[in-house]
Scaffold this active site. Structure first.
Site, PDB file in Angstrom:
ATOM      1  N   ASP A 420     -96.346   9.406 -16.373  1.00 38.89           N
ATOM      2  CA  ASP A 420     -97.433   9.676 -15.439  1.00 38.89           C
ATOM      3  C   ASP A 420     -97.370  11.105 -14.909  1.00 38.89           C
ATOM      4  OD1 ASP A 420     -99.614   8.636 -13.648  1.00 38.89           O
ATOM      5  OD2 ASP A 420     -98.167   9.206 -12.106  1.00 38.89           O
ATOM      6  N   GLU A 473     -99.448  11.569 -19.918  1.00 42.41           N
ATOM      7  CA  GLU A 473    -100.717  11.731 -19.213  1.00 42.41           C
ATOM      8  C   GLU A 473    -100.762  13.188 -18.763  1.00 42.41           C
ATOM      9  OE1 GLU A 473    -103.254  10.428 -15.291  1.00 42.41           O
ATOM     10  OE2 GLU A 473    -101.106  10.761 -15.233  1.00 42.41           O
TER      11      GLU A 473
END
Length: 739
Positions: A420, A473
């Protein structure tokens, strides 16, 4: 019988009293220097600190009676016990009478140093690949005694104690030994078992008592909002997924079909009649067969690492080695993964190495200093999320996070990690105004420590976890995110294509009459499609915080909104790149996602919603069946535009290739059916209509091509042959070359 006595000199008494004072105030930094067995002349003296105890005695194996230890003062007991050998924890036991209860066990302070020299060396070097087996809490048997070994890194602390129900959370009772070379504190407490709740009581670098700290390497925690760590059950889960593990490298390779169903474990299950029981077991019973039936190859879970605030959806974790207790035990989670693999479904976890919350029981100022975080808020505080940023330039912190990644991949057989907020890690000025960030050593904005960490993490995963994948990401144009570390890349297997997602959703949001002016939003992605190995994400981020559901991003009346969504899904599944869809999107949920409520499963009583669900199932199955749709996702030889410039009609046509096999995708993003729309193709014969998002089975109007079309000897688009097609309104049609 050996009688208890003391033989300390007056000067020794003064020194002893000073040490007792330090124990009483919880500020003795070397408890093994005073507690436990010690030689005084030719005799052994045992010292026990048991505040509020009524009596303390030493029990010798061959002595007929316990030897009482005189109470010197304030819970400190000491006495001679004869010629008891040192270094033999089994040579005596300590019996403590608490009044209402009594206990007898080996003396924690009779044990020597616990961690070996190799462990200490690897911790110091920041290269311990099994850190969670070394630090944290572990049930084990040492020198014939079963108990729990605790170890925690807190190099600047003046004193660290283990506290829990077993010692009434009294930090004076079990102070730990400091291994000075690496700043690790350790203690073995005999008699403790799995399931004990515990924390660490720490006197910080400044001499102040800190809030009780959870164990950074705890493998189990108690149920939030409670925050204690829990001693985990010893032993490993018995896995049955050997065949899956042997094949997963091929299943997750760039030439494989990968279609990911993104799930928040706490809100997928239907709320009605859900009953009690373990969430992981219920998900294994319902989610796993559902994902398989829908044709998804993988389930991706929003972070399941322990986190204090449920509303963060797991993206602000503090227990990065522990599955959250909200859904079950670590063994329950392992069983869920095993069930996924038995069904042929992979498991990807979202993982957050970018930042952590400021909760006082967590990592913040862990030993009274900025240990895990940068000390300067211009580096160590994240203004977007009010969180702290890991100091990845510190070898111990980098090791901590790399081994967290390995924990999920090795211990739980997870098939991949989606990392993330990579963009926030790569840039020192991310979301910061001028003057609010510190340049790197070369004066640039790149976070060189984070770059080194990501490369190290990916290289270590590749070495130790064969077949596992990592996914970034990352929303910027940082070069080489999915390039090999040997070639200067970050080493990820795949990267989320955030640009494609934003561009195409922006296009779909426009009314069809205006789409001709935004044609480039749908074609621009092919300019850079092979600069990385991409996953096309329609993730949870697109259906929260007032953004609305995917369905409600679409313009028009109700029929047109469904038709737009179906056409968009058809475009996405035909487009180069692996696929990811957040739960609820596959049934065209009308409201945006709420983590406190389940998916709107009752919507499937409506034929339009069932139609979208059937379409997603058919798209997944077609994507897996037809090799041109996935074999060359990361290879430019697998794609060619046929029509990319018909902005006037908002029509797109492209070919997917795999050798001589070809698939043609044609999209009409207006509500106007188009007849005799001619498209050039490279070979004569029959082109079978394999999928039409406007089919009546999906809730469409049923306009189509009667199952397929034969080519005509009419040149078009640079080809000698062409097809005369009917383009349904707001639809994507996929053809397979068969002749």
């Amino acid at each position: 019988m050996t009688t208890a006595s003391t033989t300390e000199t007056p000067s020794a008494d003064a020194a002893l009293n000073a040490e007792i004072d330090a124990l009483l105030t919880g500020r003795h930094g070397d408890p093994f220097h005073i507690l436990g067995p010690h030689r005084v002349g030719d005799r052994t003296v045992v010292r026990v600190f048991a505040p509020n105890a009524r009596h303390v005695a030493v029990v010798l194996p061959d002595a007929p009676d316990p030897i009482p230890l005189p109470h010197l003062r304030d819970g400190f007991f000491m006495g001679e016990v004869g010629d008891v050998p040192l270094g033999r924890p089994d040579a005596y036991r300590v019996r403590i009478d608490w009044g209402a209860s009594a206990q007898e066990s080996a003396d924690p302070y009779a044990f020597g140093p616990l961690l070996g020299d190799l462990d200490l060396y690897l911790i110091g070097e920041g290269r311990h690949e099994s850190l969670a087996d070394c630090l944290g809490s572990h049930v084990m048997t040492l020198q014939g005694e079963t108990g729990v070994r605790f170890a925690v890194w807190a190099p600047n602390a003046r004193r660290v104690s283990v506290v829990g129900d077993f010692n009434s959370w009294d930090g004076r009772r079990h102070p730990m030994r400091l291994r000075h070379s690496v700043g690790v504190w350790e203690l073995f407490i005999p008699g403790l078992q799995a399931g004990e709740r515990y924390k660490y009581e720490i006197i910080g670098a400044g001499g102040n008592l800190l809030p009780l700290k959870a164990d950074p390497l705890a493998r189990q925690t108690e149920m939030p909002p409670a925050t204690a760590s829990v001693v985990p059950q010893p032993g490993e889960f018995t896995w049955t997924d050997g065949e899956w593990m042997a094949q997963r490298a091929a299943r997750q390779a760039p030439d494989a079909p990968i279609s990911v169903y993104e799930v928040h474990a706490g809100s997928w299950l239907p709320r009605e009649g859900e009953g009690d029981g373990c969430v992981w077991d219920r998900l294994a019973e319902r989610l796993v067969p559902y994902a398989k039936d829908m044709g998804f190859t993988h389930i991706e879970l929003l972070p399941i690492m322990e986190h204090p605030f449920g509303g963060s959806w797991g993206y602000q974790p503090l227990g990065v080695f522990a599955p959250t207790a909200r859904y079950g035990t670590p063994a329950d989670f392992a069983r869920f993964v095993d069930r996924c693999h038995a069904a042929g479904v992979g498991v990807i976890l979202d993982w957050v190495p970018a930042h952590f919350p400021t909760d006082t029981h967590g990592l913040a100022q862990f030993d009274g200093t900025a240990l895990y975080e940068y000390s300067d808020p211009r580096e160590g505080f994240h203004p977007d999320w009010n969180t702290l940023i890991y100091n990845l330039g510190r070898t111990e912190v980098r090791n901590f996070m790399v081994t967290s990644a390995l924990e999920w991949l090795r211990r739980f057989h997870v098939d991949g990690l989606r990392v993330d907020a990579v963009a926030s890690m790569l840039y020192r000025d991310y979301s910061r105004a001028a003057g609010q960030w510190i340049p790197n050593r070369y004066g640039g904005r790149e976070n060189l420590e984070a770059v080194e960490f990501l490369r190290d993490m990916n290289a270590t995963v590749a070495k130790l976890c064969p077949g596992a994948i990592t996914v970034a990401e990352e929303s910027t144009a940082w070069p080489g995110v999915s390039a090999r570390t040997e070639d200067g890349g970050l080493g990820f297997t795949y990267k989320w294509n955030m640009g494609w997602m934003h561009d195409t959703l922006r296009y779909m949001h426009h009314e069809p009459v205006h789409r001709r002016y935004h044609h480039n939003d749908m074609t621009f992605g092919m300019v850079y499609a092979y600069s990385e190995r991409f996953i096309l994400p329609l993730s949870h981020d697109e259906v929260v915080h007032g953004k609305g559901s995917l369905l409600n991003k679409m313009p028009g009346d109700r029929w047109q909104r469904f038709a737009n969504l179906r056409a968009y899904f058809g475009f996405m599944w035909a487009h180069p790149g692996k696929k990811l869809l957040f739960m609820g999107g596959e049934i065209a949920q009308e409201r945006e996602w709420n983590h406190d409520a389940s998916i709107d499963w009752p919507a499937l009583d409506d034929a339009m919603h069932r139609g979208v669900q059937q379409l997603v199932r058919d798209l997944n199955n077609l994507y897996r069946e037809l090799s041109p749709l996935h074999r060359h996702d990361a290879d430019a030889s697998g794609f060619s535009w046929v029509i990319g410039d018909d902005s006037a009609n908002s029509v797109f046509a492209f070919m997917r290739h795999d050798g001589d096999a070809r698939v043609l995708a044609v999209c009409n993003f207006t509500p106007v059916p188009r007849h005799d729309y001619r498209i050039g193709v490279p070979r004569a014969g029959w082109w079978r209509e394999r999928l039409n998002t406007d089919a009546s089975d999906y809730g469409g109007s049923g306009v189509g091509n009667g199952g397929g079309r034969h080519t005509d000897d009419i040149p078009s688009h640079g080809q000698a042959q062409s097809l005369s097609l009917v383009l349904p309104p707001l639809a994507t049609v996929i053809f397979q070359q068969e002749g």
